[in-house]
Design a protein around this motif. Sequence first.
Motif, PDB file in Angstrom:
ATOM      1  N   LEU A 264      94.052  75.919  44.633  1.00 33.37           N
ATOM      2  CA  LEU A 264      94.494  75.945  46.081  1.00 33.37           C
ATOM      3  C   LEU A 264      93.813  77.200  46.655  1.00 33.37           C
ATOM      4  N   LEU A 265      94.204  78.330  46.174  1.00 33.00           N
ATOM      5  CA  LEU A 265      94.263  79.718  46.637  1.00 33.00           C
ATOM      6  C   LEU A 265      93.064  80.447  46.220  1.00 33.00           C
ATOM      7  N   ILE A 266      92.218  79.881  45.228  1.00 31.04           N
ATOM      8  CA  ILE A 266      91.039  80.884  45.298  1.00 31.04           C
ATOM      9  C   ILE A 266      89.689  80.123  45.742  1.00 31.04           C
ATOM     10  N   ARG A 267      89.358  80.945  46.640  1.00 33.16           N
ATOM     11  CA  ARG A 267      87.845  80.084  47.372  1.00 33.16           C
ATOM     12  C   ARG A 267      86.838  80.931  46.602  1.00 33.16           C
ATOM     13  N   SER A 268      86.930  82.067  46.169  1.00 32.20           N
ATOM     14  CA  SER A 268      85.632  82.863  45.653  1.00 32.20           C
ATOM     15  C   SER A 268      86.072  83.925  44.733  1.00 32.20           C
ATOM     16  N   LYS A 269      85.019  84.472  44.249  1.00 31.78           N
ATOM     17  CA  LYS A 269      85.560  85.930  43.488  1.00 31.78           C
ATOM     18  C   LYS A 269      86.060  87.027  44.207  1.00 31.78           C
ATOM     19  N   ASN A 270      85.913  86.721  45.447  1.00 32.31           N
ATOM     20  CA  ASN A 270      86.557  88.043  46.296  1.00 32.31           C
ATOM     21  C   ASN A 270      88.165  87.639  46.489  1.00 32.31           C
ATOM     22  N   ASP A 271      88.654  86.584  46.129  1.00 33.81           N
ATOM     23  CA  ASP A 271      89.892  86.421  45.974  1.00 33.81           C
ATOM     24  C   ASP A 271      90.739  86.628  44.640  1.00 33.81           C
ATOM     25  N   GLY A 272      91.703  87.347  44.892  1.00 35.46           N
ATOM     26  CA  GLY A 272      92.140  88.074  43.432  1.00 35.46           C
ATOM     27  C   GLY A 272      93.658  87.402  43.499  1.00 35.46           C
ATOM     28  N   ILE A 273      94.133  87.617  42.131  1.00 33.12           N
ATOM     29  CA  ILE A 273      95.363  87.232  41.691  1.00 33.12           C
ATOM     30  C   ILE A 273      95.875  88.254  40.962  1.00 33.12           C
ATOM     31  N   PHE A 274      96.969  88.605  41.193  1.00 35.10           N
ATOM     32  CA  PHE A 274      97.844  89.873  40.656  1.00 35.10           C
ATOM     33  C   PHE A 274      98.406  89.189  39.276  1.00 35.10           C
ATOM     34  N   CYS A 275      97.924  89.844  38.171  1.00 41.96           N
ATOM     35  CA  CYS A 275      98.644  89.332  36.981  1.00 41.96           C
ATOM     36  C   CYS A 275      99.015  90.512  36.104  1.00 41.96           C
ATOM     37  N   PRO A 276     100.286  90.169  35.492  1.00 42.72           N
ATOM     38  CA  PRO A 276     100.713  91.578  34.698  1.00 42.72           C
ATOM     39  C   PRO A 276     100.054  91.368  33.128  1.00 42.72           C
ATOM     40  N   SER A 325      90.387  90.330  48.105  1.00 34.74           N
ATOM     41  CA  SER A 325      91.442  89.835  49.017  1.00 34.74           C
ATOM     42  C   SER A 325      92.558  89.443  48.153  1.00 34.74           C
ATOM     43  N   VAL A 326      93.631  89.756  47.935  1.00 36.70           N
ATOM     44  CA  VAL A 326      94.673  89.588  46.895  1.00 36.70           C
ATOM     45  C   VAL A 326      95.611  88.588  47.465  1.00 36.70           C
ATOM     46  N   ARG A 327      95.649  87.496  46.679  1.00 36.04           N
ATOM     47  CA  ARG A 327      96.314  86.101  47.560  1.00 36.04           C
ATOM     48  C   ARG A 327      97.719  85.853  47.100  1.00 36.04           C
ATOM     49  N   ALA A 328      97.837  86.277  45.679  1.00 34.46           N
ATOM     50  CA  ALA A 328      99.189  85.811  45.010  1.00 34.46           C
ATOM     51  C   ALA A 328      99.550  86.904  43.945  1.00 34.46           C
ATOM     52  N   LEU A 329     100.920  86.789  43.647  1.00 35.80           N
ATOM     53  CA  LEU A 329     101.552  87.815  42.671  1.00 35.80           C
ATOM     54  C   LEU A 329     101.977  86.785  41.480  1.00 35.80           C
ATOM     55  N   VAL A 330     101.382  86.805  40.140  1.00 38.80           N
ATOM     56  CA  VAL A 330     101.981  86.122  39.019  1.00 38.80           C
ATOM     57  C   VAL A 330     103.218  87.087  38.572  1.00 38.80           C
ATOM     58  N   VAL A 331     104.424  86.597  38.345  1.00 38.32           N
ATOM     59  CA  VAL A 331     105.444  87.259  37.478  1.00 38.32           C
ATOM     60  C   VAL A 331     106.045  86.135  36.715  1.00 38.32           C
ATOM     61  N   ILE A 332     105.984  86.729  35.229  1.00 33.68           N
ATOM     62  CA  ILE A 332     106.462  85.905  34.284  1.00 33.68           C
ATOM     63  C   ILE A 332     107.877  86.430  33.759  1.00 33.68           C
ATOM     64  N   ASN A 333     108.851  85.602  34.083  1.00 32.64           N
ATOM     65  CA  ASN A 333     110.277  86.163  33.786  1.00 32.64           C
ATOM     66  C   ASN A 333     111.238  84.779  33.348  1.00 32.64           C
ATOM     67  N   PRO A 334     111.759  85.266  31.951  1.00 30.22           N
ATOM     68  CA  PRO A 334     111.491  86.257  31.109  1.00 30.22           C
ATOM     69  C   PRO A 334     110.007  86.242  30.755  1.00 30.22           C
ATOM     70  N   GLY A 335     109.722  87.339  30.159  1.00 29.38           N
ATOM     71  CA  GLY A 335     108.268  87.915  30.134  1.00 29.38           C
ATOM     72  C   GLY A 335     107.539  87.084  28.635  1.00 29.38           C
ATOM     73  N   ASN A 336     106.578  86.740  28.863  1.00 27.22           N
ATOM     74  CA  ASN A 336     105.474  86.306  27.731  1.00 27.22           C
ATOM     75  C   ASN A 336     104.236  87.069  27.985  1.00 27.22           C
ATOM     76  N   PRO A 337     103.916  88.010  26.970  1.00 26.64           N
ATOM     77  CA  PRO A 337     104.467  88.170  25.466  1.00 26.64           C
ATOM     78  C   PRO A 337     105.295  89.105  25.283  1.00 26.64           C
ATOM     79  N   THR A 338     105.764  89.588  26.373  1.00 19.65           N
ATOM     80  CA  THR A 338     106.767  90.946  26.304  1.00 19.65           C
ATOM     81  C   THR A 338     108.359  90.943  26.311  1.00 19.65           C
TER      82      THR A 338
END
Lengths: 588, 588
Positions: A264-276, A325-338
């Motif tokens: 849904l969120l990604i249209r092209s390589k210019n769309d970014g997703i924040f990941c830990p 264009s950063v669209r979303a932020l991924v948070v993994i909580n509790p954390g994997n692999p951390t």
Amino acid sequence: MRKFAAEKSKDLFIARTKILNSVFEHPTASLSSSSSSLSLKPPSLSPAAFLLRFLTTTAIPNPSDSSMASDYSTTPVKLDSINPKLMMMAFSLVLKRVFICLYIYIYIYNGSSFRRFSFVLECEYAVRGEIVTLAQKIQQDLNDNPDSHPFDEIIYCNIGNPQSLGQQPITFFREVLALCDHPAILDKSETQGLFSADSIERAFQILDQIPGRATGAYSHSQGIKGLRDTIAAGIEARDGFPADPNDIFLTDGASPAVHMMMQLLIRSKNDGIFCPIPQYPLYSASIALHGGTLVPYYLDEEKGWGMEVSELKNQLETARSKGISVRALVVINPGNPTGQVLAENNQQEIVDFCKKEGLVLLADEVYQENIYVPDKQFHSFKKVARSMGYGEKDISLVSFQSVSKGYYGECGKRGGYMEVTGFSPEIREQIYKVASVNLCSNISGQILASLVMNPPKVGDESYESYSAEKDAILSSLARRAKKLEEALNALEGVTCNRAEGAMYLFPRIRLPNKAIEAAKAVNTAPDAFYARRLLNATGVVVVPGSGFGQVLGTWHFRCTILPQEDRIPAIVTRLTDFHKGFMDEFRD
Amino acid sequence: MRKFAAEKSKDLFIARTKILNSVFEHPTASLSSSSSSLSLKPPSLSPAAFLLRFLTTTAIPNPSDSSMASDYSTTPVKLDSINPKLMMMAFSLVLKRVFICLYIYIYIYNGSSFRRFSFVLECEYAVRGEIVTLAQKIQQDLNDNPDSHPFDEIIYCNIGNPQSLGQQPITFFREVLALCDHPAILDKSETQGLFSADSIERAFQILDQIPGRATGAYSHSQGIKGLRDTIAAGIEARDGFPADPNDIFLTDGASPAVHMMMQLLIRSKNDGIFCPIPQYPLYSASIALHGGTLVPYYLDEEKGWGMEVSELKNQLETARSKGISVRALVVINPGNPTGQVLAENNQQEIVDFCKKEGLVLLADEVYQENIYVPDKQFHSFKKVARSMGYGEKDISLVSFQSVSKGYYGECGKRGGYMEVTGFSPEIREQIYKVASVNLCSNISGQILASLVMNPPKVGDESYESYSAEKDAILSSLARRAKKLEEALNALEGVTCNRAEGAMYLFPRIRLPNKAIEAAKAVNTAPDAFYARRLLNATGVVVVPGSGFGQVLGTWHFRCTILPQEDRIPAIVTRLTDFHKGFMDEFRD
């Protein structure tokens, strides 16, 4: 126990991660503009061509390979004529893989001196992964001749797959599933002797929620409405805030839900997703498959893998300056692999950051039941946001949940859901459209998702046995986490944060230079070199940290806490003995 | 019974389909260069903007919609900021949808006279589809007041979902599933009284094939090896040619397998996938989602929905002349929505065509057990290719199978597989990579896929009851197909090919001009207009043909043969009475 002094320089850290950034976003570009410590043959190849050449010439464990490859010359599909996004999945799927690493050294001036940092460009080595393939080979050796190796069994600590290591399913859940699979026995007298009364009652309730009691029919593409009602009630009970069954999308595990949101969120390589970073490679794989850009933010190992808003801000600025264009932020909580559990005030900062910056908050909350320390609690991001007074119109939030984790560990059932809030009706219709393409998720998984969000209650016949099973699993996991953490921290040059939650430890190993050189000599990442040695010496399988991402120049591995408790002492002994021998061999 | 004379002109047909071609490939381009019989407001909007406007302003059945839409102005995701490929899924998912059609008339000179043809540009109307939404509303009316409509129940003939209409699952299959879900009861004495002896034995066998007997663990990403062995043996027994378990990829139904192949094959919009028209909309949806181009080939209704190689050649030439690289050919056999079973010599022609033109043959064979006429048999494309002497290196072939169809109809279990042959090891590794992203398919679905390919055999305790259940379902489906086909052919202006297989009839309805005008007046496609009228008058739900694609100027609907047999006479009576009234109202 000897610990290496922690390197400290915040500016340096940021500079370093910014540079790594560019590697993640444009992996081949960095290669072309930097010298590599590994010789590339032929050196005149473009990086993309090299990558392709590298992939196509990677040996596949099949004796007839080379002849076969040429024999297929008349078939229409060639490696250079498939979707190139598949080739971009290098930084992914590493649970089963090992990477060949190309080192690129960069010198950075930190205000007083130059420091050298190595870049790691991960190239996929082989699909089944050298270490898992090796483990399977050793397993076969052991089957054929129990004395063929210095140990008698392989211990898989590489994947969060509890039941593969002997964890038993929760009886009540399986009773209900069996009865829903074969409702014809519900009214038989023998059934009373085989199944608990409340499992029979629950099966009747669930069947009544399914149109025509047809567990073999396609359901609504979001999942059976009655089951979504149950799940929404479970979320309400957990959070103390309302949940709407129309916000629930039942899925075959959490992975398809993540893909749906990326689609849904990604249209092209210019769309970014924040990941830990480190991250669970599902995210990098999904972003690559959908053609977007992974924008990394680094968890702070020094602070128990905490999230720093300053780091988020810096990385966001960097990404935006590159036109992402950063669209979303991924948070993994509790954390994997951390394995960390976020503090509530940290979650509040993240919510505020997403709201302010207009980011969708994608909250991976599949380990919500896996908390092992008394000073931490799980708070869903929705609860945190609602507690801050933010409503449906203030923040777009997706929470992922799965039946694969928790104390239930039902990975093979492929059940899960996402709760989607803060999207306009038009966008929700588009999410529905994506969900519809595969018609619906499997009904057993849907039923199980409703069960984990509404387990037996006090007074139900199964309550005591259910609670005993659940508590036994969780308390044992907590003990295993503690024992392994202590054992790891007792090793020379190893530091390991607490596994506050989830199913993993992610120790940092300071490898002696001699070990790093030895790894280079066999074209292997140092952490993969360590993991392979560990496997060969002890039968213990772990995943090198390079598969999850790590700050440059640091080395880690991920080790699950899932082997049965009676095996932990043996693992500790084997690991300790191995590590001592390894350090004795390579100590500078 | 009155039948309209069939229009005959092969050249014309080809010209017509070539033009339609361009609509499928560039739907908005055709709109901009042609006048529409519907007024577009404002007319100055670009086609894309119009489409977007149309989609965004489509009413969603929620009373608070307009206010809600504006309230979401602060959330980050807007309709114009999501993946535009989702918007390209218009020609898709029509099982649950209805389309608004924009007519574009084109005049073509066929050598002797001008003929007028209308273009149909399908725009998605509402996700749950007007007709299904209407059916659900009427259902609610009937629940509240049984006398609110001139019928007392809704009869869903819109989707191939047998168990939702009362078809019972095969007892043996469900026994085995239940025992695998709750293996703890396998050794209990009461179990002997509740389950057949061979289901218990089979459950033990299957559990022994699963590492650690862990039905709750992730499996190998291709599926459990032992189950793939069973499936390969079943394919061998069916075809008389070897099958390799390493060629089997178990999936959550056939849909994910189709997506995996599209993901592999499609690099850009210049990659085309040949699809039959009419087609099952999974294909158009998947091609759109992966950013490729659907290249249509038309089934010949006059020849029982046969495939003509001349048509394939013409369409291939047309596509190539537009710079489309056609990668694969989809064949659905038995056909959906068209119900035909291909003759073996026709299959041989298709195999030769794919081999010659370097196309991957994607064979949708999910209805392989659904054959209703004595003069037709199912032959897998692999069997046909091998019988022609073509081996692994000669043709790239994928066969899709599902537990959702056949006599088992286990849609909700989401089980299926694809058998992948004729790909080089490197390409297979890439397919494996895609399969790995979601870890594995659900284990119950995997077990069920092994059961349908290895059902009870003569001598097994369950064999007789199993055979009786299977034969009862298939012979009843054959009778239902025949009765409905005869009833449809008895209607004025309706012709209907045999349902030789699958689960559908796809009658052609010659609608009077007055009906077409009346449909236009309410902005509805004529076939959707007919279907809505049918629903309102009788409670029978069918899908308009425009959702599957059809030759321009022809109108069809798809009607399943799945309602229980005792309801068929009532359906026939209702349909006949309705049609007579409809024709009386609109006859020119």
